[in-house]
Design a protein around this motif. Structure first.
Motif, PDB file in Angstrom:
ATOM      1  N   ARG A   1      72.906  38.460  47.118  1.00 27.79           N
ATOM      2  CA  ARG A   1      72.719  38.848  48.170  1.00 27.79           C
ATOM      3  C   ARG A   1      73.435  40.137  48.853  1.00 27.79           C
ATOM      4  NH1 ARG A   1      72.539  33.208  49.821  1.00 27.79           N
ATOM      5  NH2 ARG A   1      70.421  32.358  49.560  1.00 27.79           N
ATOM      6  N   MET A   2      74.959  40.222  48.303  1.00 27.22           N
ATOM      7  CA  MET A   2      75.837  41.074  48.575  1.00 27.22           C
ATOM      8  C   MET A   2      75.485  42.527  48.188  1.00 27.22           C
ATOM      9  SD  MET A   2      79.424  39.074  48.919  1.00 27.22           S
ATOM     10  CE  MET A   2      79.546  38.906  47.017  1.00 27.22           C
ATOM     11  N   ILE A   3      74.825  42.660  47.007  1.00 27.98           N
ATOM     12  CA  ILE A   3      74.700  43.908  46.367  1.00 27.98           C
ATOM     13  C   ILE A   3      73.443  44.275  45.728  1.00 27.98           C
ATOM     14  CG2 ILE A   3      77.067  43.827  45.493  1.00 27.98           C
ATOM     15  CD1 ILE A   3      76.525  42.390  43.072  1.00 27.98           C
ATOM     16  N   VAL A   4      72.622  43.490  45.712  1.00 32.04           N
ATOM     17  CA  VAL A   4      71.249  43.860  44.961  1.00 32.04           C
ATOM     18  C   VAL A   4      70.081  43.221  45.639  1.00 32.04           C
ATOM     19  CG1 VAL A   4      72.126  44.489  42.761  1.00 32.04           C
ATOM     20  CG2 VAL A   4      71.216  42.236  43.162  1.00 32.04           C
ATOM     21  N   TYR A   5      68.822  43.672  45.481  1.00 32.17           N
ATOM     22  CA  TYR A   5      67.732  43.097  46.234  1.00 32.17           C
ATOM     23  C   TYR A   5      66.532  43.368  45.472  1.00 32.17           C
ATOM     24  CZ  TYR A   5      63.764  42.351  49.720  1.00 32.17           C
ATOM     25  OH  TYR A   5      62.660  41.939  49.876  1.00 32.17           O
ATOM     26  N   TRP A   6      65.507  42.373  45.428  1.00 31.26           N
ATOM     27  CA  TRP A   6      64.399  42.730  45.047  1.00 31.26           C
ATOM     28  C   TRP A   6      63.487  41.532  45.706  1.00 31.26           C
ATOM     29  CZ3 TRP A   6      67.551  41.297  41.096  1.00 31.26           C
ATOM     30  CH2 TRP A   6      67.352  40.174  40.481  1.00 31.26           C
ATOM     31  N   PRO A   7      61.998  41.645  46.027  1.00 34.83           N
ATOM     32  CA  PRO A   7      61.286  40.509  46.590  1.00 34.83           C
ATOM     33  C   PRO A   7      61.200  39.335  45.640  1.00 34.83           C
ATOM     34  CG  PRO A   7      60.145  42.674  46.530  1.00 34.83           C
ATOM     35  CD  PRO A   7      61.293  42.942  45.862  1.00 34.83           C
ATOM     36  N   GLY A   8      61.773  38.252  46.461  1.00 35.02           N
ATOM     37  CA  GLY A   8      61.691  36.830  45.727  1.00 35.02           C
ATOM     38  C   GLY A   8      63.046  36.758  44.797  1.00 35.02           C
ATOM     39  N   ILE A   9      63.945  37.391  45.232  1.00 40.95           N
ATOM     40  CA  ILE A   9      65.161  37.268  44.459  1.00 40.95           C
ATOM     41  C   ILE A   9      65.988  35.940  44.410  1.00 40.95           C
ATOM     42  CG2 ILE A   9      66.649  38.179  46.299  1.00 40.95           C
ATOM     43  CD1 ILE A   9      68.542  39.392  44.361  1.00 40.95           C
ATOM     44  N   ASP A  10      65.794  35.137  45.583  1.00 41.74           N
ATOM     45  CA  ASP A  10      66.410  33.931  45.464  1.00 41.74           C
ATOM     46  C   ASP A  10      65.474  32.788  44.670  1.00 41.74           C
ATOM     47  OD1 ASP A  10      68.238  34.553  47.212  1.00 41.74           O
ATOM     48  OD2 ASP A  10      67.516  33.925  49.180  1.00 41.74           O
ATOM     49  N   THR A  11      64.270  32.880  44.771  1.00 42.13           N
ATOM     50  CA  THR A  11      63.469  32.080  43.863  1.00 42.13           C
ATOM     51  C   THR A  11      63.709  32.375  42.606  1.00 42.13           C
ATOM     52  OG1 THR A  11      61.846  32.029  45.806  1.00 42.13           O
ATOM     53  CG2 THR A  11      60.913  31.431  43.776  1.00 42.13           C
ATOM     54  N   ASP A  12      63.735  33.452  42.125  1.00 42.09           N
ATOM     55  CA  ASP A  12      63.915  33.972  40.709  1.00 42.09           C
ATOM     56  C   ASP A  12      65.290  33.512  40.347  1.00 42.09           C
ATOM     57  OD1 ASP A  12      61.476  35.331  40.947  1.00 42.09           O
ATOM     58  OD2 ASP A  12      62.492  37.262  41.110  1.00 42.09           O
ATOM     59  N   ILE A  13      66.068  33.745  41.002  1.00 41.60           N
ATOM     60  CA  ILE A  13      67.496  33.119  40.472  1.00 41.60           C
ATOM     61  C   ILE A  13      67.596  31.321  40.115  1.00 41.60           C
ATOM     62  CG2 ILE A  13      70.131  32.959  41.065  1.00 41.60           C
ATOM     63  CD1 ILE A  13      69.506  35.761  42.286  1.00 41.60           C
ATOM     64  N   GLU A  14      66.961  30.992  41.209  1.00 40.99           N
ATOM     65  CA  GLU A  14      66.958  29.364  41.182  1.00 40.99           C
ATOM     66  C   GLU A  14      65.921  29.174  39.932  1.00 40.99           C
ATOM     67  OE1 GLU A  14      65.295  25.599  43.947  1.00 40.99           O
ATOM     68  OE2 GLU A  14      65.235  27.738  44.728  1.00 40.99           O
ATOM     69  N   ALA A  15      64.841  29.858  39.618  1.00 45.36           N
ATOM     70  CA  ALA A  15      64.125  29.320  38.594  1.00 45.36           C
ATOM     71  C   ALA A  15      64.717  29.620  37.292  1.00 45.36           C
ATOM     72  CB  ALA A  15      62.829  30.144  38.609  1.00 45.36           C
ATOM     73  N   CYS A  16      65.535  30.736  37.398  1.00 47.62           N
ATOM     74  CA  CYS A  16      66.217  31.175  36.058  1.00 47.62           C
ATOM     75  C   CYS A  16      67.533  29.924  35.844  1.00 47.62           C
ATOM     76  CB  CYS A  16      66.978  32.496  36.087  1.00 47.62           C
ATOM     77  SG  CYS A  16      68.211  33.039  34.945  1.00 47.62           S
ATOM     78  N   ILE A  17      68.031  29.558  36.758  1.00 46.92           N
ATOM     79  CA  ILE A  17      69.155  28.674  36.605  1.00 46.92           C
ATOM     80  C   ILE A  17      68.666  27.291  36.049  1.00 46.92           C
ATOM     81  CG2 ILE A  17      71.157  27.241  37.578  1.00 46.92           C
ATOM     82  CD1 ILE A  17      71.550  29.927  39.109  1.00 46.92           C
ATOM     83  N   ASN A  18      67.239  26.912  36.821  1.00 45.92           N
ATOM     84  CA  ASN A  18      66.712  25.596  36.546  1.00 45.92           C
ATOM     85  C   ASN A  18      66.087  25.590  34.977  1.00 45.92           C
ATOM     86  OD1 ASN A  18      67.333  24.470  38.817  1.00 45.92           O
ATOM     87  ND2 ASN A  18      65.275  25.344  39.663  1.00 45.92           N
ATOM     88  N   ASP A  19      65.988  26.853  34.528  1.00 48.58           N
ATOM     89  CA  ASP A  19      65.370  26.950  32.845  1.00 48.58           C
ATOM     90  C   ASP A  19      66.684  26.826  32.091  1.00 48.58           C
ATOM     91  OD1 ASP A  19      63.031  26.882  34.029  1.00 48.58           O
ATOM     92  OD2 ASP A  19      62.565  28.897  33.971  1.00 48.58           O
ATOM     93  N   CYS A  20      67.839  26.871  32.710  1.00 46.88           N
ATOM     94  CA  CYS A  20      69.051  27.192  31.576  1.00 46.88           C
ATOM     95  C   CYS A  20      69.402  25.612  31.236  1.00 46.88           C
ATOM     96  CB  CYS A  20      70.187  27.764  32.511  1.00 46.88           C
ATOM     97  SG  CYS A  20      71.597  27.888  31.526  1.00 46.88           S
TER      98      CYS A  20
END
Length: 339
Positions: free
Chosen positions: A280-299
């Motif tokens: 949130r401090m440096i980059v943005y794209w629509p749905g960034i929070d949801t994408d990061i959460e999904a990425c970590i849940n799939d790890c």
């Protein structure tokens, strides 16, 4: 104006520059502005007129540091002078221009640096290897030129609004340093910024969004193409800097690079909250929070080492062994009486 006498002449091909919408002046500066304008009129720098003019530029009001006065900014100007053998200084090159719409919102220190950089660019052949800085108030000619610009800014003048390409990479913009936080080294820093710039130039959606930002969004969300409606809620904060789109102080990442950048935030398996806070401090794209959460849940590694906060078991009380062993009462109000 005190100091040496000089005459400002416009070029033969100079075209009038005029704005029809005046800039709003903060109410607190109204009286100070009147005093400053009266002083400039007394010194003969400006004159009061009711006649129509083809030359009209907005002014920017900023307070002077450690004083109760204000500074009136209209444009930037420069004068390049050479010291001759007889001890006199003679003008070699001079120029001035209006501020662009973006530049009118610069802080004073940013405008001073803009003037230095623009002058150095214009006088590059004379100044290479000979840096020297003189305050504007000590060079009256440059100060006068900045008060009477003779041309609007062109594409090459707007230093903060164009990409700087050197060979096979893009120089990092002063205001776009977001990508630096996810870089592993200075070399990786330049490489990743070039990847963002290169991907943005080949992505149609990114280019279409950039044109909307520059030319203006429509009045209603329904007038946007479906693939750009996701930017409607943030469009007032979107701008173009160094040919890249920024959302406030965050760099907008092209869709093709979202997965790559997201993996950089996931590096080290910091967890959902820390990865989101960092992004949130440096980059943005629509749905960034949801994408990061999904990425970590799939790890699988993150899930295997996820801290498990087990629920506390319900503690059952023993049943009383005789009547009235325990008595409980609830306080409540009924018909304005407390029981």
């Amino acid at each position: 104006m005190p100091g040496e006498k000089f005459i400002i002449k416009l070029a033969d091909n100079a075209t009038p520059f005029c704005v029809s919408t005046p800039r709003k002046i903060p109410f607190a500066y109204t009286d100070k502005l009147k005093i400053e304008l009266t002083l400039l009129e007394t010194q003969g720098i400006i004159k009061n007129t009711i006649e129509h003019s083809d030359w009209c530029a907005p002014i920017v009001i900023t307070p002077k540091k450690n004083t109760n006065k204000i500074r009136i900014l209209l444009s930037i100007g420069y004068v390049l002078m050479q010291l001759h053998s007889d001890g006199t200084w003679k003008t070699v090159q001079a120029g001035s221009r209006h501020l662009s719409d973006t530049e009118t919102r610069y802080a004073v220190i940013e405008l001073e640096l803009l003037g230095v950089e623009w002058a150095a660019q214009k006088c590059y052949n004379f100044l290479e290897g000979l840096p020297k800085w003189i305050k504007g108030k000590e060079k009256l000619r440059a100060d006068a030129l900045s008060r009477h610009p003779h041309e609007p800014p062109n594409t090459s003048d707007e230093l903060a609004e164009q990409p700087i390409v050197n060979g096979d990479h893009v120089d990092e913009a002063p205001t776009i340093s977001a990508i630096r936080s996810v870089a592993d080294s200075p070399k990786d820093d330049q490489t990743r910024l070039f990847q963002v710039w290169k991907s943005s130039n080949t992505e149609n959606q990114y280019q279409e969004l950039k044109r909307l930002i520059i030319n203006g969004f429509p009045e209603s969300k329904k007038d946007l193409p479906d693939h750009l409606k996701k930017y409607w809620c943030v469009h007032p904060d979107l701008s173009v800097d160094q040919d890249l789109i920024v959302y406030g102080c965050r760099l907008l990442i092209p869709t093709s690079l979202c997965q790559t950048i997201m993996q950089k935030f996931h590096h080290g398996h910091p967890g959902i909250r820390r990865a989101q806070d960092r992004a949130r401090m440096i980059v943005y794209w629509p749905g960034i929070d949801t994408d990061i959460e999904a990425c970590i849940n799939d790890c699988q590694f993150c899930q295997d080492h996820l801290s498990m906060n087990s629920k506390e078991q319900l503690i059952q009380k023993l049943k009383p062994s005789r009547p009235f062993q325990e008595i409980a009462a609830d306080l409540h109000t009924l018909t304005v009486k407390t029981t």
